[in-house]
Design a protein around this motif. Structure first.
Motif, PDB file in Angstrom:
ATOM      1  N   UNK A 211       0.920  -1.060   0.177  1.00  0.00           N
ATOM      2  CA  UNK A 211      -0.208   0.081  -0.064  1.00  0.00           C
ATOM      3  C   UNK A 211       0.900   1.356   0.015  1.00  0.00           C
ATOM      4  N   UNK A 212       0.453   2.446   0.047  1.00  0.00           N
ATOM      5  CA  UNK A 212       1.175   3.510  -0.092  1.00  0.00           C
ATOM      6  C   UNK A 212       0.843   4.595   0.682  1.00  0.00           C
ATOM      7  N   UNK A 213       1.818   5.613   0.804  1.00  0.00           N
ATOM      8  CA  UNK A 213       1.559   6.727   1.551  1.00  0.00           C
ATOM      9  C   UNK A 213       1.774   8.003   0.744  1.00  0.00           C
ATOM     10  N   UNK A 214       0.482   8.886   0.661  1.00  0.00           N
ATOM     11  CA  UNK A 214       0.550   9.746  -0.379  1.00  0.00           C
ATOM     12  C   UNK A 214       0.072  11.105   0.017  1.00  0.00           C
ATOM     13  N   UNK A 215       0.779  12.185  -0.142  1.00  0.00           N
ATOM     14  CA  UNK A 215       0.245  13.314   0.371  1.00  0.00           C
ATOM     15  C   UNK A 215      -0.591  14.304  -0.534  1.00  0.00           C
ATOM     16  N   UNK A 216      -1.663  14.847  -0.097  1.00  0.00           N
ATOM     17  CA  UNK A 216      -2.532  15.517  -0.778  1.00  0.00           C
ATOM     18  C   UNK A 216      -2.666  16.998  -0.428  1.00  0.00           C
ATOM     19  N   UNK A 217      -2.504  17.842  -1.212  1.00  0.00           N
ATOM     20  CA  UNK A 217      -2.642  19.367  -0.893  1.00  0.00           C
ATOM     21  C   UNK A 217      -3.881  20.163  -1.502  1.00  0.00           C
ATOM     22  N   UNK A 218      -4.521  21.072  -0.976  1.00  0.00           N
ATOM     23  CA  UNK A 218      -5.496  21.516  -1.698  1.00  0.00           C
ATOM     24  C   UNK A 218      -5.680  22.934  -1.144  1.00  0.00           C
ATOM     25  N   UNK A 219      -6.158  24.135  -1.852  1.00  0.00           N
ATOM     26  CA  UNK A 219      -6.389  25.276  -1.062  1.00  0.00           C
ATOM     27  C   UNK A 219      -7.768  25.438  -0.716  1.00  0.00           C
ATOM     28  N   UNK A 220      -8.065  26.164   0.516  1.00  0.00           N
ATOM     29  CA  UNK A 220      -9.264  26.347   0.907  1.00  0.00           C
ATOM     30  C   UNK A 220      -9.620  27.655   0.394  1.00  0.00           C
ATOM     31  N   UNK A 221     -10.970  27.994   0.488  1.00  0.00           N
ATOM     32  CA  UNK A 221     -11.574  29.166  -0.004  1.00  0.00           C
ATOM     33  C   UNK A 221     -10.751  30.325  -0.090  1.00  0.00           C
ATOM     34  N   UNK A 222      -9.929  30.725   1.198  1.00  0.00           N
ATOM     35  CA  UNK A 222      -9.483  31.889   1.266  1.00  0.00           C
ATOM     36  C   UNK A 222      -8.024  31.698   1.000  1.00  0.00           C
TER      37      UNK A 222
ATOM     38  N   UNK B 189      -6.149  29.350   2.062  1.00  0.00           N
ATOM     39  CA  UNK B 189      -4.724  28.618   3.015  1.00  0.00           C
ATOM     40  C   UNK B 189      -4.715  27.024   2.445  1.00  0.00           C
ATOM     41  N   UNK B 190      -3.593  26.712   2.369  1.00  0.00           N
ATOM     42  CA  UNK B 190      -3.189  25.321   1.718  1.00  0.00           C
ATOM     43  C   UNK B 190      -3.235  24.701   3.036  1.00  0.00           C
ATOM     44  N   UNK B 191      -3.973  23.372   2.855  1.00  0.00           N
ATOM     45  CA  UNK B 191      -3.883  22.371   3.755  1.00  0.00           C
ATOM     46  C   UNK B 191      -3.174  20.918   3.032  1.00  0.00           C
ATOM     47  N   UNK B 192      -2.548  20.253   3.829  1.00  0.00           N
ATOM     48  CA  UNK B 192      -2.014  18.993   3.851  1.00  0.00           C
ATOM     49  C   UNK B 192      -2.722  17.916   4.427  1.00  0.00           C
ATOM     50  N   UNK B 193      -2.822  16.703   3.686  1.00  0.00           N
ATOM     51  CA  UNK B 193      -3.421  15.758   4.404  1.00  0.00           C
ATOM     52  C   UNK B 193      -2.533  14.344   3.495  1.00  0.00           C
ATOM     53  N   UNK B 194      -2.039  13.500   4.521  1.00  0.00           N
ATOM     54  CA  UNK B 194      -1.347  12.371   4.068  1.00  0.00           C
ATOM     55  C   UNK B 194      -2.186  11.363   4.329  1.00  0.00           C
ATOM     56  N   UNK B 195      -2.307  10.319   3.523  1.00  0.00           N
ATOM     57  CA  UNK B 195      -3.042   8.962   3.743  1.00  0.00           C
ATOM     58  C   UNK B 195      -2.287   7.733   3.267  1.00  0.00           C
ATOM     59  N   UNK B 196      -2.566   6.805   4.002  1.00  0.00           N
ATOM     60  CA  UNK B 196      -2.127   5.395   3.329  1.00  0.00           C
ATOM     61  C   UNK B 196      -3.326   4.906   2.625  1.00  0.00           C
ATOM     62  N   UNK B 197      -3.110   4.571   1.332  1.00  0.00           N
ATOM     63  CA  UNK B 197      -4.211   4.277   0.553  1.00  0.00           C
ATOM     64  C   UNK B 197      -3.340   3.180  -0.430  1.00  0.00           C
ATOM     65  N   UNK B 198      -4.207   2.881  -1.506  1.00  0.00           N
ATOM     66  CA  UNK B 198      -3.840   1.897  -2.746  1.00  0.00           C
ATOM     67  C   UNK B 198      -3.350   0.531  -2.228  1.00  0.00           C
ATOM     68  N   UNK B 199      -4.181  -0.133  -1.453  1.00  0.00           N
ATOM     69  CA  UNK B 199      -4.191  -1.226  -0.757  1.00  0.00           C
ATOM     70  C   UNK B 199      -4.366  -2.289  -2.159  1.00  0.00           C
ATOM     71  N   UNK B 200      -3.303  -3.056  -2.125  1.00  0.00           N
ATOM     72  CA  UNK B 200      -3.187  -3.754  -3.452  1.00  0.00           C
ATOM     73  C   UNK B 200      -3.842  -5.250  -3.029  1.00  0.00           C
TER      74      UNK B 200
END
Ligand code: FHN
Length: 615
Positions: A482-493, A495-506
């Motif tokens: 499986x893998x760890x992956x970081x996601x970023x997105x910008x909130x309305x005003x 502000x950048x947010x960063x979330x990392x997830x364990x995902x892609x379970x094979x």
């Protein structure tokens, strides 16, 4: 097994595409983020420039986003555009000539360079980096290479960078210039130009812009304003590497002591600028680095953006960065008239009081001997001294530190010198905060622990002390199929947010593991934070520690419209679900593992597991 100390995976929408393209494929995201910040290549930068000494010692700088957009403050033709203020030309689709014409309304008569520099000093900052030219192409300095400057296009007419350079020199503050080398929205041959390209335009004509504007302006900035501490380049995008190289050569030739950040692109630069507003929870496995952050959400002034960080939050973020070995650059966005929003002044001054009272715990320090922080706070180091910054009171008023590999000589509260009792329980040191507990925590207490030699921590597993709740984040895990992956997105005003997830379970054999160092065998209440797309709904999972385990089922968590442009787990809402009570019967090194029992689709995205002492 893949062990990741630190990953920056290019996963967010590039700003250039953010406002035009609501959905990007994962591959596009990967490409666009990397393109935008030149991030992946930057991770190999070696920290070898001699000027990194001051950069690492000083720790704290002021970032300033200021330009024509500050006068607009988020509004164009009576309509508010929410997002990062300096992108208003882009967000509101302002035609080039109209935007340039707006310069006639930029008249920052209230700008007081000395006052601004004094504010940076009051905040405890040692360097100022200001947007000499942002993506809109407008220069806050006089330039022979362009008429779109404060001196030629505005009623104000005076060179703002000259005033700032003089004030910095007088007050002993270093000065750096932000310069957007690739994006220039008002230059016909500039990157991401917003007008109609000249007839016969070809991408290679970027060279015209580069030779006629970038090279001359960077030369001016490094020739006319005295010693410049750094040039802070931004968003290299798809600019060919040769241009980055040319800029490095130019800067080095004109001012060899001047630092360059990694966003020059092409893998060049002296240190790494992490993704905007990212305070890494695990020590980055890179050379010298910085986190750039804002006092509110938008970089430049926007009238609606009232999300001011409190003085304590500012201090905490500074400490968290310093404790992971980085430097912190915090932004203010002056208004169009040159004044600083009052709340920013209040927060900077109040946080500055704390920084000054605890200066030895910040300046000249190095990273914590622990790669991760603690839930009660964090640690900075100077030789044999450890500075324990207490953000939240630990249960029973005791900070528990395992295996420091050195003996304790003294322990005091830094601001009043009062002694603190320290006891030892095997290899665990217990720092008893005693009567300090209950003190006003908005002024972060710091314990100075003096050892007989530098601390040597060999066990970097997450500390589970039996007293405070601990969150095991995706960034701290080891993954297998499986893998760890970081996601970023910008909130309305903005502000950048960063979330990392364990995902892609094979497969059913995939597993994620967190190493934990348990100081207190006990029962822990376990919570999982996950996101789950429709195809992974009703999958079943096993969380285990040795022979003990808990089984749980996951449900579709639903899309989160605030981050709707972001495909993948991060586009979903996160659910925080209490799984039950887990017995951890033995002290020392343990492992928390999660593995699918019945896997559906590619499984869930796990953001973290929280262990809360159960009592
Ligand atoms: O596009 C810019 C943005 O406006 C701002 O200047 C930030 C600061 O780091 N840099 C770019 C986006 O990352």
């Amino acid at each position: 097994m893949i062990k990741k100390n630190f990953t920056i995976k290019a996963c967010a929408a590039a700003l250039a595409l953010l406002h035009t393209s609501p959905f990007l494929s994962a591959a596009e995201e990967e490409k666009s983020m990397d393109k935008m910040w030149g991030e992946k290549e930057s991770l190999n930068i070696e920290a070898k420039h001699p000027a990194l000494k001051w950069f690492k010692d000083d720790k704290y700088a002021m970032f300033i986003h200021w330009g024509l957009y500050s006068e607009m403050g988020g509004v164009w033709k009576d309509k508010t555009y929410y997002g990062i203020g300096e992108w208003i030309m882009h967000m509101a689709n302002i035609p080039v000539e109209e935007y340039k014409g707006f310069a006639s309304q930029f008249n920052p008569e209230k700008f007081d360079a000395t006052q601004l520099v004094k504010l940076a000093k009051a905040a405890g900052m040692k360097t100022i980096v200001i947007t000499a030219k942002h993506h809109d192409g407008f220069a806050l300095f006089d330039s022979d290479a362009s008429d779109f400057t404060v001196t030629k296009a505005t009623p104000y007419k005076r060179d703002l960078m000259k005033q700032l350079a003089d004030a910095c020199a007088a007050e002993g503050i270093r000065l750096g210039f932000y310069y957007s080398q690739n994006q220039d929205w008002t230059e016909p041959y500039g990157g991401e130009y917003k007008g109609k390209r000249p007839k016969g335009y070809k991408p290679a004509d970027f060279n015209i812009y580069f030779e006629k504007k970038v090279i001359p302006q960077v030369t001016e900035l490094l020739t006319n304003y005295g010693d410049i501490a750094m040039v802070w380049f931004d968003t290299p995008g798809d600019m060919p590497k040769e241009y980055s190289q040319q800029l490095v050569e130019l800067v080095t030739k004109l001012q060899p002591d001047c630092l360059i950040n990694s966003r020059i692109g092409g893998g060049y630069g002296d240190y790494v600028s992490l993704g905007d507003m990212y305070v890494p929870p695990v020590r980055p496995n890179v050379g010298a680095w910085e986190t750039v952050d804002t006092t509110n959400n938008s970089w430049s002034y926007a009238w609606y953006d009232q999300n001011w960080k409190s003085p304590k939050t500012i201090c905490e973020r500074l400490v968290r960065v310093a404790a992971r070995g980085g430097s912190y650059m915090l932004n203010v966005g002056p208004k169009g008239d040159g004044t600083i929003p009052e709340q920013a002044v209040v927060s900077l001054e109040a946080s500055g009081d704390w920084v000054k009272a605890h200066s030895e715990a910040i300046y000249g320090t190095t990273a914590s001997p622990f790669d991760q922080g603690f839930s009660w706070g964090d640690i900075t180091t100077n030789g044999n001294d450890l500075y324990l910054h207490v953000f939240d009171w630990p249960a029973k008023g005791a900070l528990r530190l395992p295996n420091l590999g050195a003996n304790i000589k003294s322990a005091i509260i830094l601001d009043d010198g009062s002694e603190v009792e320290v006891t030892e329980d095997g290899s665990i040191l217990e720092v008893h905060l005693g009567s300090q507990v209950g003190r006003d925590l908005s002024i972060i207490p710091v314990v100075k622990l003096t050892l007989d030699s530098p601390a040597k921590v060999t066990n970097q597993a997450t500390q589970v002390d039996g007293l405070t709740p601990v969150t095991l984040l995706a960034e701290m895990a080891t993954t297998d199929a499986c893998s760890e992956k970081g996601y970023r997105w910008m909130e309305k005003f903005g502000e950048w947010k960063h979330d990392h997830f364990i995902q892609g379970w094979e497969s059913k054999d995939s597993k994620v593991t967190w190493d934990i160092n348990v100081l207190e065998p006990a029962q822990y209440s376990v919570t999982v934070e996950y996101s789950c797309e429709n195809d992974a709904a009703n999958s079943e999972w096993i969380l285990s520690c040795g022979d003990e385990s808990i089984t749980f089922i996951t449900f579709e968590s639903g899309a989160d419209s605030t981050k709707s442009f972001q495909p993948g787990p991060a586009r979903q809402r996160n659910f925080k679900v209490n799984l039950g009570v887990l017995d951890i019967p033995k002290a020392g090194l343990n492992q928390i593992q999660v593995t699918p029992r019945i896997l559906k689709g590619k499984g869930i995205g796990i953001k973290g597991i929280t262990l809360q002492p159960y009592r």
